[in-house]
Enzyme design. Structure first.
Site, PDB file in Angstrom:
ATOM      1  N   PHE A  97       0.768  -1.207  -0.035  1.00  0.00           N
ATOM      2  CA  PHE A  97       0.069  -0.034  -0.004  1.00  0.00           C
ATOM      3  C   PHE A  97       0.812   1.107  -0.079  1.00  0.00           C
ATOM      4  O   PHE A  97       1.886   1.363   0.802  1.00  0.00           O
ATOM      5  CB  PHE A  97      -0.916  -0.046   1.365  1.00  0.00           C
ATOM      6  CG  PHE A  97      -2.106   0.963   1.297  1.00  0.00           C
ATOM      7  CD1 PHE A  97      -3.415   0.467   0.800  1.00  0.00           C
ATOM      8  CD2 PHE A  97      -1.962   2.247   1.773  1.00  0.00           C
ATOM      9  CE1 PHE A  97      -4.267   1.392   0.390  1.00  0.00           C
ATOM     10  CE2 PHE A  97      -3.014   3.187   1.550  1.00  0.00           C
ATOM     11  CZ  PHE A  97      -4.266   2.478   0.994  1.00  0.00           C
ATOM     12  N   ASP A 174       2.266  -5.095   8.285  1.00  0.00           N
ATOM     13  CA  ASP A 174       1.189  -4.419   7.929  1.00  0.00           C
ATOM     14  C   ASP A 174      -0.268  -5.243   8.107  1.00  0.00           C
ATOM     15  O   ASP A 174      -0.193  -6.135   6.907  1.00  0.00           O
ATOM     16  CB  ASP A 174       1.195  -3.359   6.702  1.00  0.00           C
ATOM     17  CG  ASP A 174      -0.209  -2.716   6.585  1.00  0.00           C
ATOM     18  OD1 ASP A 174      -1.119  -2.861   7.023  1.00  0.00           O
ATOM     19  OD2 ASP A 174      -0.011  -1.585   5.859  1.00  0.00           O
ATOM     20  N   TYR A 199     -10.593  -0.048  10.764  1.00  0.00           N
ATOM     21  CA  TYR A 199     -11.704   0.383  10.180  1.00  0.00           C
ATOM     22  C   TYR A 199     -12.426  -0.793   9.045  1.00  0.00           C
ATOM     23  O   TYR A 199     -13.354  -0.492   8.507  1.00  0.00           O
ATOM     24  CB  TYR A 199     -11.801   1.646   9.333  1.00  0.00           C
ATOM     25  CG  TYR A 199     -10.392   1.971   8.770  1.00  0.00           C
ATOM     26  CD1 TYR A 199     -10.106   1.544   7.472  1.00  0.00           C
ATOM     27  CD2 TYR A 199      -9.595   2.907   9.286  1.00  0.00           C
ATOM     28  CE1 TYR A 199      -8.999   1.784   6.766  1.00  0.00           C
ATOM     29  CE2 TYR A 199      -8.418   3.167   8.872  1.00  0.00           C
ATOM     30  CZ  TYR A 199      -8.232   2.595   7.556  1.00  0.00           C
ATOM     31  OH  TYR A 199      -6.640   2.963   6.815  1.00  0.00           O
ATOM     32  N   LYS A 200     -11.556  -1.673   9.033  1.00  0.00           N
ATOM     33  CA  LYS A 200     -11.931  -2.926   7.862  1.00  0.00           C
ATOM     34  C   LYS A 200     -12.715  -3.715   8.395  1.00  0.00           C
ATOM     35  O   LYS A 200     -13.900  -3.596   8.914  1.00  0.00           O
ATOM     36  CB  LYS A 200     -10.612  -3.271   7.039  1.00  0.00           C
ATOM     37  CG  LYS A 200      -9.963  -2.118   6.409  1.00  0.00           C
ATOM     38  CD  LYS A 200      -8.657  -2.640   5.745  1.00  0.00           C
ATOM     39  CE  LYS A 200      -7.933  -1.707   5.089  1.00  0.00           C
ATOM     40  NZ  LYS A 200      -8.358  -1.029   4.167  1.00  0.00           N
ATOM     41  N   ARG A 347     -12.433  -6.082  -6.539  1.00  0.00           N
ATOM     42  CA  ARG A 347     -12.246  -6.786  -4.954  1.00  0.00           C
ATOM     43  C   ARG A 347     -13.589  -6.923  -4.344  1.00  0.00           C
ATOM     44  O   ARG A 347     -14.311  -5.931  -4.130  1.00  0.00           O
ATOM     45  CB  ARG A 347     -11.602  -5.850  -4.050  1.00  0.00           C
ATOM     46  CG  ARG A 347      -9.856  -5.779  -4.312  1.00  0.00           C
ATOM     47  CD  ARG A 347      -9.067  -5.175  -3.157  1.00  0.00           C
ATOM     48  NE  ARG A 347      -9.858  -3.891  -2.635  1.00  0.00           N
ATOM     49  CZ  ARG A 347      -9.271  -3.181  -1.502  1.00  0.00           C
ATOM     50  NH1 ARG A 347      -8.112  -3.492  -1.080  1.00  0.00           N
ATOM     51  NH2 ARG A 347      -9.902  -2.236  -0.920  1.00  0.00           N
TER      52      ARG A 347
HETATM   53  C1  LIG Z   1      -2.533  -2.127   3.881  1.00  0.00           C
HETATM   54  C2  LIG Z   1      -2.861  -0.923   4.022  1.00  0.00           C
HETATM   55  N1  LIG Z   1      -1.921   0.037   4.692  1.00  0.00           N
HETATM   56  C3  LIG Z   1      -2.318   1.232   4.937  1.00  0.00           C
HETATM   57  C4  LIG Z   1      -3.690   1.814   4.725  1.00  0.00           C
HETATM   58  C5  LIG Z   1      -4.054   3.322   5.167  1.00  0.00           C
HETATM   59  O1  LIG Z   1      -3.440   3.638   6.319  1.00  0.00           O
HETATM   60  P1  LIG Z   1      -4.136   4.725   7.212  1.00  0.00           P
HETATM   61  O2  LIG Z   1      -4.603   4.124   8.224  1.00  0.00           O
HETATM   62  O3  LIG Z   1      -2.840   5.462   7.699  1.00  0.00           O
HETATM   63  O4  LIG Z   1      -4.926   5.626   6.288  1.00  0.00           O
HETATM   64  C6  LIG Z   1      -4.434   0.890   4.199  1.00  0.00           C
HETATM   65  C7  LIG Z   1      -5.768   1.501   3.855  1.00  0.00           C
HETATM   66  O5  LIG Z   1      -6.642   0.962   3.329  1.00  0.00           O
HETATM   67  C8  LIG Z   1      -4.114  -0.340   3.816  1.00  0.00           C
HETATM   68  O6  LIG Z   1      -4.968  -1.088   3.269  1.00  0.00           O
END
Ligand SMILES: Cc1ncc(COP(=O)(O)O)c(C=O)c1O
Length: 387
Positions: A97, A174, A199-200, A347
């Site tokens: 990401f 991550d 939030y997911k 997706r």
């Molecule tokens: C794998 C991954 N990393 C990071 C993020 C974004 O991070 P942040 O919470 O800092 O917006 C996302 C957002 O969907 C993500 O899917």
């Protein structure tokens, strides 16, 4: 539930009643007690740690809800990325990401190192041998996703953690696309750190506070980006100039947390209560198996780019098609919420807690109808999509 069929829970989970109730309750506290509310709110983030720790396989003092993935990555890198001599490289992957790469790139540059990106052979997935080969003795730190955000490929956390350590490097994860969808074991596996969002699959709401894990072996280090909220709770309000860090991961908090946002997380976590994450994972796999089988049978022109083996797959399924964007627009018009990722990925996230096989049957039926009629091209054109 939003009306229609919601398959975007890996972008933003749906609203649990408990989240709404906890936010309302915290609003009432604010209304009636104003600043006196802090007596209850002061340790709110820490009070959520046991529930979060259970989801990521950690000790409660190794996790904290705070910041965002991006902010937490910066905080952790400022502390744990310690380039020395010829060991300065940070390893990540070309499929990460973007925000992770921005943060890692900035720290590698500051540390006089380089960001080494493991390439993908097929544009969708990563080869385990390539990941291992990148972990050489010039690597200070690696960060990999537990599950890739586009293809949904799941990486082998124990194996890669061991490989990084064997190369003398630290490794972080991550876990944005795995928390809430499957069990984790960060402490036992010995990962150095991890970041994720709530939030997911965790359903804590748009912009919910993120989460971080720091293995207790690193708790002696002083955070590189200290703030008064990461001070030891017992002495924070002595307001002395000297920073005395909190004992565990709580030290990585910086400023005053959003109590209303934490309240939604509080409610969202209660939904998981003592849910067995193995069962959640089993249900998630049953749903994604069903979807993959349907796609194979009825949508031959859409390529399933998500690996098929259970141990190589996260919670969502990605289907590639040159007109994926128009298909996504058309599905939305028809009451289905999928997710689209440039340039050609649809997706679909069948979430264990709230999606059903019947919904997947219906979505695949709609996709077949669209592909047969070409209707999505018209709908896409009306929405400004060039197919
Ligand atoms: C794998 C991954 N990393 C990071 C993020 C974004 O991070 P942040 O919470 O800092 O917006 C996302 C957002 O969907 C993500 O899917």
């Amino acid at each position: 539930m939003p009306s229609g069929i919601y398959l975007d829970g890996n972008s933003l989970g749906v609203m649990p009643h408990a989240a709404q109730q906890r936010v309302q309750a915290r609003m009432e506290q604010w209304r009636h007690h104003a600043a006196l509310g802090w007596e209850d709110w002061y340790g709110l983030a820490e009070s959520l740690s046991p529930s979060i720790a259970r989801l990521v396989g950690a000790q409660p003092h190794e996790v904290i809800a705070t910041g965002s993935i991006t902010a937490n990555l910066h905080a952790l890198l400022s502390t744990l990325y310690r380039p020395e001599g010829a060991r300065r490289v940070i390893v990540a992957t070309s499929l990460d990401f973007p925000t992770d790469l921005y943060a890692l790139g900035a720290w590698a540059e500051r540390g006089g190192g380089e960001l080494r990106l493991v390439p993908s052979r097929d544009g969708h997935t990563l080869h385990q041998g390539d990941l291992q080969a990148a972990l050489r003795n010039d690597v200070a730190l690696a960060l990999f996703p537990t599950v890739l955000y586009r293809s949904g490929q799941r990486l082998d956390v124990p194996l890669l953690t061991a490989a990084a350590h064997a190369a003398g490097a630290l490794i972080g994860w991550d876990a944005a696309h795995s928390i809430g969808a499957m069990p984790h074991d960060f402490h036992e596996v010995g990962a150095d750190f991890a970041v994720w969002c709530h939030y997911k699959y965790l359903n804590a709401g748009p912009g919910a506070p993120g989460g971080l894990f720091v293995h207790e072996r690193w708790h002696h280090l002083t955070p590189g980006l200290p703030g008064w909220w990461g001070n030891d709770k017992g002495t924070q309000f002595e307001m002395t100039p000297g920073y005395r860090k909190a004992g565990g991961a709580g030290a990585y908090q910086m400023g005053t947390p959003s109590i209303l946002a934490l309240a939604a997380l509080e409610g969202a976590l209660s939904v998981f209560g003592d849910l067995d994450m193995q069962q959640v994972r089993a249900r998630s796999l049953a749903l994604s198996d069903h979807l993959i089988n349907l796609a194979d049978r009825h949508l031959p022109e859409m390529a399933v780019v998500t690996p098929r083996a259970h141990h190589e797959r996260g919670g969502h399924v990605s289907l590639a098609h040159p007109e994926a964007r128009a298909l996504s627009v058309a599905l939305r018009r028809m009451g289905v919420v999928p997710d689209y990722r440039e340039p050609d990925l649809l997706r679909l996230a069948p979430v264990a807690l709230y999606n059903t096989e019947t919904e997947l049957d219906e979505v695949v039926r709609l996709l077949r109808t669209l592909l047969d009629s070409g209707q999505h091209r018209l709908m896409g054109k009306a929405a400004g999509v060039v197919t």
